[in-house]
Design an enzyme around this catalytic site. Structure first.
Site, PDB file in Angstrom:
ATOM      1  CG  ASP A   1      -0.309   0.099   2.356  1.00 34.19           C
ATOM      2  OD1 ASP A   1       0.689   0.582   2.537  1.00 34.19           O
ATOM      3  OD2 ASP A   1      -1.245   0.166   3.333  1.00 34.19           O
TER       4      ASP A   1
ATOM      5  CD  GLU B   1      -4.524   3.814   1.712  1.00 32.90           C
ATOM      6  OE1 GLU B   1      -3.998   4.094   2.645  1.00 32.90           O
ATOM      7  OE2 GLU B   1      -5.746   4.106   1.387  1.00 32.90           O
TER       8      GLU B   1
END
Length: 311
Positions: A180, A223
């Protein structure tokens, strides 16, 4: 009005009408034979049938492979000759049903439903060009994250379960990368969510350009992204994860004239004796990702089998 001009205009109209009729006829030709998965793994997936024989089963030797333990390795054979289609059971363990009737051999008609094993149901149909295009768009829309065009979480979970079952059964390699963006909230807070979306889209394009066709890249949430690597051992997956990390660090993420600070942290895990289910592999890679975050971010850590601390 000039008679010649009138005649030319009428000839043009007739010509245009004939072209239109020809185009409509061409478009309405349902001459593309397909099997569409209605239930089981890969719901919505389309398999185009070529002329000749197509074998369906869970073996890697099958022309169409369906990962389902209740399907035989070479379960059924479908033969397309011209527009004639027949199906033949290949002495499968759990049999083949067409429209809920057990068969050994049968002619298939447009719309027939084929049940293989306990859960897999396929529909046989002929498509024209518009059907074919529409079905593919619908299938892709159901599998893709609308923002980044990476695969979505559902597709990832379904695919990982299928690939893990195959790897465990055949003793092949399978690795998973979870990564991420570091401090991504700061990007959204400082530059706005439009800038954040721009980063996610550009990152997705960058990462996908570095992967093989058979690799599965998906947006896991927010994300966070995942990569399924078939046939790749842990250390080689770690090398790829580091390449991705470095590429992201060096890439210019520009929004307007502003360069946005973007780095990632990644965790890597692979199939091992203690990995029984897909959730175990996700947890192992996620633990390595968590450790990478705690180690200062912008790092890649591997979760080695039967280890407490990733490295």
């Amino acid at each position: 009005m000039n008679d010649k001009w009138t005649d030319d205009l009428e000839a043009t109209r007739v010509s245009n009408i004939e072209k239109l009729r020809a185009e409509l006829t061409r478009r309405s030709e349902r001459d593309r034979a397909y099997l569409i998965v209605l239930a089981g793994a890969d719901v919505g997936k389309m398999f185009k049938l070529d002329q000749g024989e197509t074998v369906i089963g869970r073996s890697h030797r099958a022309d169409i492979r369906l990962e389902d333990d209740s399907i035989s390795r070479l379960h059924v054979k479908v033969t397309l000759q011209g527009t004639s289609v027949t199906i033949e059971d290949l002495n499968s363990s759990n049999g083949t049903l067409v429209n809920e009737q057990r068969i050994s051999g049968e002619n298939l008609g447009d719309g027939d439903k084929i049940r293989l094993g306990e859960t897999a149901i396929l529909k046989f149909t002929f498509h024209d060009r518009l059907d074919e295009s529409f079905q593919k768009k619908m299938y892709n829309a159901a599998l893709r994250d609308p923002l980044t065009k990476a695969y979505n979480k559902k597709y990832f979970i379904d695919t990982l379960s299928t690939e893990l079952s195959y790897a465990k059964r055949h003793g092949t390699q399978l690795s998973l990368i979870i990564f991420d963006l570091d401090l991504f909230k700061n990007v959204n807070d400082n530059y706005g969510h439009v800038a954040g979306d721009h980063v996610l889209i550009e990152l997705s394009t960058l990462v996908q350009s570095m992967l093989r066709t058979e690799d599965v890249f998906a947006r896991y949430g927010g994300e966070e992204f995942v990569i399924i690597l078939r046939g790749i051992p842990l250390d080689a997956a770690g090398v790829l994860a580091e390449r991705v990390r470095k590429a992201v660090e060096e890439h210019e993420f520009l929004f307007g004239q502003q360069r946005l600070p973007v780095t990632i942290s990644a965790g890597v895990a692979a199939v091992a004796a203690e990995i029984a289910h897909a959730v175990d592999l996700v947890e192992a890679a996620d633990n390595a990702l968590y450790a990478a975050k705690n180690a200062g971010r912008n790092k890649v850590l591997l979760k080695h089998p039967e280890e407490g601390q990733p490295r």
